[in-house]
Write a protein that holds these residues in place. Structure first.
Motif, PDB file in Angstrom:
ATOM      1  N   CYS A 165       4.063 -16.896 -51.488  1.00  0.00           N
ATOM      2  CA  CYS A 165       3.457 -17.731 -52.526  1.00  0.00           C
ATOM      3  C   CYS A 165       2.219 -18.473 -52.034  1.00  0.00           C
ATOM      4  CB  CYS A 165       4.491 -18.719 -53.037  1.00  0.00           C
ATOM      5  SG  CYS A 165       3.857 -19.938 -54.178  1.00  0.00           S
ATOM      6  N   GLU A 166       2.315 -19.076 -50.864  1.00  0.00           N
ATOM      7  CA  GLU A 166       1.198 -19.899 -50.402  1.00  0.00           C
ATOM      8  C   GLU A 166       0.123 -19.081 -49.692  1.00  0.00           C
ATOM      9  OE1 GLU A 166       0.924 -23.298 -51.351  1.00  0.00           O
ATOM     10  OE2 GLU A 166       2.444 -22.355 -52.583  1.00  0.00           O
ATOM     11  N   GLY A 167       0.438 -17.823 -49.390  1.00  0.00           N
ATOM     12  CA  GLY A 167      -0.546 -16.947 -48.760  1.00  0.00           C
ATOM     13  C   GLY A 167      -0.970 -17.391 -47.373  1.00  0.00           C
ATOM     14  N   VAL A 204       8.792 -19.378 -49.058  1.00  0.00           N
ATOM     15  CA  VAL A 204       8.064 -20.600 -48.684  1.00  0.00           C
ATOM     16  C   VAL A 204       7.982 -21.550 -49.868  1.00  0.00           C
ATOM     17  CG1 VAL A 204       6.666 -19.511 -46.881  1.00  0.00           C
ATOM     18  CG2 VAL A 204       5.788 -19.591 -49.224  1.00  0.00           C
ATOM     19  N   SER A 205       8.334 -21.057 -51.057  1.00  0.00           N
ATOM     20  CA  SER A 205       8.253 -21.863 -52.272  1.00  0.00           C
ATOM     21  C   SER A 205       8.878 -21.076 -53.418  1.00  0.00           C
ATOM     22  CB  SER A 205       6.775 -22.143 -52.598  1.00  0.00           C
ATOM     23  OG  SER A 205       6.606 -22.446 -53.976  1.00  0.00           O
ATOM     24  N   GLY A 206       9.534 -21.790 -54.327  1.00  0.00           N
ATOM     25  CA  GLY A 206      10.153 -21.112 -55.475  1.00  0.00           C
ATOM     26  C   GLY A 206       9.217 -21.001 -56.666  1.00  0.00           C
ATOM     27  N   GLN A 207       7.961 -21.368 -56.449  1.00  0.00           N
ATOM     28  CA  GLN A 207       7.031 -21.504 -57.579  1.00  0.00           C
ATOM     29  C   GLN A 207       6.840 -20.243 -58.416  1.00  0.00           C
ATOM     30  OE1 GLN A 207       3.042 -22.852 -56.592  1.00  0.00           O
ATOM     31  NE2 GLN A 207       2.260 -21.581 -58.246  1.00  0.00           N
ATOM     32  N   LEU A 208       6.642 -19.105 -57.768  1.00  0.00           N
ATOM     33  CA  LEU A 208       6.326 -17.896 -58.543  1.00  0.00           C
ATOM     34  C   LEU A 208       7.486 -17.553 -59.475  1.00  0.00           C
ATOM     35  CD1 LEU A 208       4.488 -15.697 -55.853  1.00  0.00           C
ATOM     36  CD2 LEU A 208       3.572 -17.515 -57.315  1.00  0.00           C
ATOM     37  N   PHE A 227      11.219 -22.333 -46.415  1.00  0.00           N
ATOM     38  CA  PHE A 227      11.111 -22.066 -44.977  1.00  0.00           C
ATOM     39  C   PHE A 227       9.670 -21.777 -44.599  1.00  0.00           C
ATOM     40  CE2 PHE A 227      15.031 -20.749 -46.894  1.00  0.00           C
ATOM     41  CZ  PHE A 227      16.006 -21.281 -46.076  1.00  0.00           C
ATOM     42  N   ARG A 228       9.204 -22.411 -43.548  1.00  0.00           N
ATOM     43  CA  ARG A 228       7.839 -22.120 -43.105  1.00  0.00           C
ATOM     44  C   ARG A 228       7.780 -22.024 -41.588  1.00  0.00           C
ATOM     45  NH1 ARG A 228       4.046 -25.243 -47.577  1.00  0.00           N
ATOM     46  NH2 ARG A 228       5.281 -24.433 -49.312  1.00  0.00           N
ATOM     47  N   ALA A 229       7.271 -20.898 -41.122  1.00  0.00           N
ATOM     48  CA  ALA A 229       7.134 -20.688 -39.688  1.00  0.00           C
ATOM     49  C   ALA A 229       5.815 -21.279 -39.215  1.00  0.00           C
ATOM     50  CB  ALA A 229       7.213 -19.197 -39.372  1.00  0.00           C
ATOM     51  N   VAL A 244      11.433 -29.667 -54.383  1.00  0.00           N
ATOM     52  CA  VAL A 244      11.704 -29.830 -55.811  1.00  0.00           C
ATOM     53  C   VAL A 244      10.462 -29.328 -56.533  1.00  0.00           C
ATOM     54  CG1 VAL A 244      12.210 -31.495 -57.642  1.00  0.00           C
ATOM     55  CG2 VAL A 244      12.997 -31.929 -55.294  1.00  0.00           C
ATOM     56  N   GLU A 245      10.624 -28.305 -57.371  1.00  0.00           N
ATOM     57  CA  GLU A 245       9.441 -27.706 -57.987  1.00  0.00           C
ATOM     58  C   GLU A 245       9.575 -27.586 -59.509  1.00  0.00           C
ATOM     59  OE1 GLU A 245       7.325 -24.646 -55.317  1.00  0.00           O
ATOM     60  OE2 GLU A 245       9.434 -24.340 -54.863  1.00  0.00           O
ATOM     61  N   PRO A 246       9.058 -28.570 -60.247  1.00  0.00           N
ATOM     62  CA  PRO A 246       9.018 -28.429 -61.706  1.00  0.00           C
ATOM     63  C   PRO A 246       7.857 -27.535 -62.116  1.00  0.00           C
ATOM     64  CG  PRO A 246       8.149 -30.561 -61.069  1.00  0.00           C
ATOM     65  CD  PRO A 246       8.561 -29.875 -59.795  1.00  0.00           C
ATOM     66  N   GLY A 382       1.263 -39.700 -46.165  1.00  0.00           N
ATOM     67  CA  GLY A 382       0.196 -38.812 -46.619  1.00  0.00           C
ATOM     68  C   GLY A 382       0.749 -37.950 -47.744  1.00  0.00           C
ATOM     69  N   GLU A 383       0.489 -36.647 -47.698  1.00  0.00           N
ATOM     70  CA  GLU A 383       0.904 -35.769 -48.799  1.00  0.00           C
ATOM     71  C   GLU A 383       2.422 -35.706 -48.957  1.00  0.00           C
ATOM     72  OE1 GLU A 383      -0.377 -31.661 -48.439  1.00  0.00           O
ATOM     73  OE2 GLU A 383       1.039 -31.042 -49.994  1.00  0.00           O
ATOM     74  N   ILE A 384       2.867 -36.007 -50.165  1.00  0.00           N
ATOM     75  CA  ILE A 384       4.302 -35.889 -50.460  1.00  0.00           C
ATOM     76  C   ILE A 384       4.524 -34.835 -51.536  1.00  0.00           C
ATOM     77  CG2 ILE A 384       4.342 -37.767 -52.188  1.00  0.00           C
ATOM     78  CD1 ILE A 384       6.997 -38.680 -50.988  1.00  0.00           C
ATOM     79  N   ILE A 385       3.471 -34.626 -52.369  1.00  0.00           N
ATOM     80  CA  ILE A 385       3.527 -33.639 -53.455  1.00  0.00           C
ATOM     81  C   ILE A 385       2.242 -32.819 -53.432  1.00  0.00           C
ATOM     82  CG2 ILE A 385       3.232 -33.407 -55.981  1.00  0.00           C
ATOM     83  CD1 ILE A 385       5.228 -35.624 -56.374  1.00  0.00           C
ATOM     84  N   GLN A 389      -2.600 -26.778 -61.801  1.00  0.00           N
ATOM     85  CA  GLN A 389      -2.544 -25.963 -63.004  1.00  0.00           C
ATOM     86  C   GLN A 389      -2.712 -24.527 -62.527  1.00  0.00           C
ATOM     87  OE1 GLN A 389      -4.833 -27.412 -66.295  1.00  0.00           O
ATOM     88  NE2 GLN A 389      -4.984 -25.380 -67.242  1.00  0.00           N
ATOM     89  N   ARG A 390      -1.958 -23.596 -63.121  1.00  0.00           N
ATOM     90  CA  ARG A 390      -1.983 -22.215 -62.627  1.00  0.00           C
ATOM     91  C   ARG A 390      -3.061 -21.406 -63.348  1.00  0.00           C
ATOM     92  NH1 ARG A 390       1.110 -24.753 -58.960  1.00  0.00           N
ATOM     93  NH2 ARG A 390       3.262 -25.063 -59.634  1.00  0.00           N
ATOM     94  N   GLU A 391      -3.588 -20.410 -62.660  1.00  0.00           N
ATOM     95  CA  GLU A 391      -4.606 -19.540 -63.266  1.00  0.00           C
ATOM     96  C   GLU A 391      -3.917 -18.644 -64.293  1.00  0.00           C
ATOM     97  OE1 GLU A 391      -7.411 -18.630 -64.690  1.00  0.00           O
ATOM     98  OE2 GLU A 391      -8.317 -19.279 -62.785  1.00  0.00           O
TER      99      GLU A 391
HETATM  100  O1  4AD Z   1       1.715 -28.299 -50.907  1.00  0.00           O
HETATM  101  P1  4AD Z   1       2.756 -27.227 -50.775  1.00  0.00           P
HETATM  102  O2  4AD Z   1       2.526 -26.168 -49.755  1.00  0.00           O
HETATM  103  O3  4AD Z   1       2.899 -26.615 -52.244  1.00  0.00           O
HETATM  104  C1  4AD Z   1       3.628 -25.535 -52.603  1.00  0.00           C
HETATM  105  O4  4AD Z   1       4.404 -24.930 -51.889  1.00  0.00           O
HETATM  106  C2  4AD Z   1       3.522 -25.200 -54.071  1.00  0.00           C
HETATM  107  N1  4AD Z   1       3.940 -23.820 -54.248  1.00  0.00           N
HETATM  108  C3  4AD Z   1       4.370 -26.163 -54.848  1.00  0.00           C
HETATM  109  C4  4AD Z   1       4.286 -25.944 -56.340  1.00  0.00           C
HETATM  110  O5  4AD Z   1       3.237 -26.163 -56.909  1.00  0.00           O
HETATM  111  N2  4AD Z   1       5.368 -25.548 -56.970  1.00  0.00           N
HETATM  112  O6  4AD Z   1       4.165 -27.899 -50.480  1.00  0.00           O
HETATM  113  C5  4AD Z   1       4.703 -28.856 -51.345  1.00  0.00           C
HETATM  114  C6  4AD Z   1       5.273 -30.029 -50.579  1.00  0.00           C
HETATM  115  C7  4AD Z   1       4.251 -30.758 -49.713  1.00  0.00           C
HETATM  116  O7  4AD Z   1       3.520 -31.680 -50.462  1.00  0.00           O
HETATM  117  C8  4AD Z   1       5.144 -31.430 -48.690  1.00  0.00           C
HETATM  118  O8  4AD Z   1       5.701 -32.628 -49.210  1.00  0.00           O
HETATM  119  C9  4AD Z   1       6.268 -30.429 -48.523  1.00  0.00           C
HETATM  120  O9  4AD Z   1       6.249 -29.582 -49.653  1.00  0.00           O
HETATM  121  N3  4AD Z   1       6.106 -29.617 -47.304  1.00  0.00           N
HETATM  122  C10 4AD Z   1       6.823 -29.764 -46.187  1.00  0.00           C
HETATM  123  N4  4AD Z   1       7.801 -30.631 -45.875  1.00  0.00           N
HETATM  124  C11 4AD Z   1       8.356 -30.528 -44.648  1.00  0.00           C
HETATM  125  N5  4AD Z   1       7.998 -29.619 -43.731  1.00  0.00           N
HETATM  126  C12 4AD Z   1       7.013 -28.718 -43.992  1.00  0.00           C
HETATM  127  N6  4AD Z   1       6.683 -27.805 -43.080  1.00  0.00           N
HETATM  128  C13 4AD Z   1       6.381 -28.776 -45.273  1.00  0.00           C
HETATM  129  N7  4AD Z   1       5.404 -28.060 -45.872  1.00  0.00           N
HETATM  130  C14 4AD Z   1       5.255 -28.583 -47.103  1.00  0.00           C
END
Ligand code: 4AD
Ligand code: MG
Length: 460
Positions: A165-167, A204-208, A227-229, A244-246, A382-385, A389-391
């Protein structure tokens, strides 16, 4: 007889005959003919005091009870004569389930977080970690409640996927091939012989998946492990974390920012209301401004500004950051923290990031330079979310996938959603561990997840 949880007993208004509790000894204090035992059962921070006396048949054994021993106690709940507690139990029976010997590592003294990480299987028995994991549990419930109250449907997105998802290529492979003897075809690994007949990885994300369901059920969310390596050794990254992905159909970026802000405020109010006792522990021992910060987040509006304005503020700050900042470069944690901690002193939402630093699925803005992305930044983290908007335009999406050199054929199903009744839609991902860090003031992500997975560490 049914046991009562200590949290319930301590809320009693009146004395009670014959209560039964089950828990572990925290401390024992003897005096002539009496012994006081503090017992905790994990249901709350506080212990209950047990008064035992020499008339109990196993009193000699009671005098051997050490920290960590397991006990079942029955007796009457009476008003305590001592100070410091309202109630105590006058024991008429103390069943010793098992002793914990002197080698029990959690004796009554303060341990460092670093030491406790080496005994992550025992640390939930300490006050601090018990509190952190009760808050984690409460927040999980609050998240489901928040979305359910607003008509969102909960989707279980797959853990094993074939997509990225995140490429970013930070994938953990899933395979049943024998690593020592990989099948080859034209000198490359022949994944056709692997379990799924092609390459697979942990998500890496449930978004798709969530997008596909938003385009069917309207408003949905996923809440599960991702999961992210990523080989980052920071206090904010783990290899396995919960997100959490709305995802919302017929929804633009601004409405998504509204939802993100509303959710953080809701969760903050929830925890202030439901977990004050645990929060006070963190206010006393971890971050003395915690309650003030949470109160202020719950009540004030988040600042919203474009990435371009954020870059201007950072440049004007005249601070010598470790990483230079200029339009086109990604914001680093130090930049994010400056904005939220020093400049605005409150959570901040930054939107419209340069498209070259963001993934393929974000909607390209009319300027063709930026995408409809947004990050929520909070003090100390810092970044928490991260969201966008999707293409939704097929041609634009295909162009972005080509630019990112993605195998479009593998994403035929994703592209289908833009062929059949495509609509404006948006969503975000909240890092659940970062949320707990924010709510407790705990500064290392390894301390808010039961068994952290980080590079070179898979113990427990
Ligand atoms: O910004 P990220 O990479 O966004 C996505 O994965 C989108 N697909 C989400 C979406 O739009 N549905 O990751 C989202 C959040 C980050 O803001 C951060 O809070 C957390 O996931 N995050 C991590 N938390 C802990 N360890 C990591 N390695 C993280 N990578 C991202
Ligand atoms: Mg992000």
């Amino acid at each position: 007889m049914k046991r009562t949880k200590i949290v319930k007993l301590l809320q009693s208004e009146i004395p009670a005959t014959h209560v039964l509790i089950k828990g572990w000894v925290r401390t024992r204090r003897d005096s002539k003919g009496f012994s006081f035992i503090e017992v905790n059962d994990g249901s709350c921070l506080k212990n209950i005091q047990i008064l035992t006396n020499s008339s109990l048949s196993n009193y000699p054994d009671i005098l051997r009870l050490s920290t960590g021993s397991a006990v079942i106690i029955s007796g009457n709940l009476v008003e305590s004569m001592g100070s410091g507690q309202k109630w105590e139990i006058l024991a008429d029976r103390v069943e010793i389930v098992s002793f914990a010997p002197e080698s029990y590592p959690l004796q009554k003294k303060r341990h460092t977080d670093e030491f406790l990480r080496t005994i992550a299987h025992l640390r939930p028995r300490t006050n601090k970690y018990g509190a952190a994991f009760r808050i984690r549990s409460e927040l999980s419930y609050a998240i489901h409640k928040f979305f359910r109250d607003r008509g969102f449907k909960y989707i279980h997105s797959p853990i094993i996927t074939g997509s990225d998802c995140e490429g970013a290529g930070e994938l953990f492979r899933v395979t049943t091939l024998t690593l020592e003897n990989l099948p080859k075809k034209d000198s490359r690994v022949d994944y056709a012989q692997d379990f799924f007949g092609s390459q697979a990885n942990l998500t890496v994300s449930g978004q798709l998946s969530a997008e596909m369901f938003a385009l069917a059920l309207g408003d949905v969310y996923t809440f599960g492990p991702t999961f992210r390596a990523e080989n980052s050794h920071t206090s904010r990254h783990v290899a396995e974390f919960w997100m959490v992905e709305p995802e919302m159909a017929f929804c633009n970026l601004e409405e998504t920012m509204d939802l993100a802000e509303e959710m953080i405020k809701y969760l903050t109010r929830f925890i202030l209301k439901e977990n004050m006792e645990d929060l006070e522990l963190f206010a006393n021992f971890v971050d003395k401004n915690l309650i003030k910060t949470l109160d202020s987040v719950a009540s004030s509006s988040f600042n919203r500004l474009s990435y371009a304005s954020a870059v201007e503020i950072l440049k004007k700050s005249r601070i010598k950051f470790e990483y230079d900042i200029d339009f086109g470069k990604d914001l680093q944690t130090e930049h994010e923290r400056y904005l939220t901690e020093q400049h605005f002193k409150n959570p901040v939402i930054v939107y419209d990031y340069p498209k070259n630093i963001k993934p393929f699925y974000m909607r390209v803005n009319d300027d063709d330079k930026t995408v409809s992305a947004m990050d929520v930044l909070v003090p100390k983290i810092g970044e928490i979310i991260g969201g966008s908007q999707r293409e939704e335009r097929l041609d634009m999406l295909e162009k972005r996938m080509d630019e990112a050199r993605m195998p479009k054929d593998d994403y035929w199903w994703y592209l289908d959603s833009r062929r059949f009744g495509s609509v404006e839609h948006s969503g975000f991902g909240l890092g659940f561990e970062r949320l707990i860090m924010f709510m407790t003031g705990i500064s290392n992500i390894r301390d808010v997840i039961p068994f952290p997975r980080t590079p070179n560490n898979i113990e427990f």
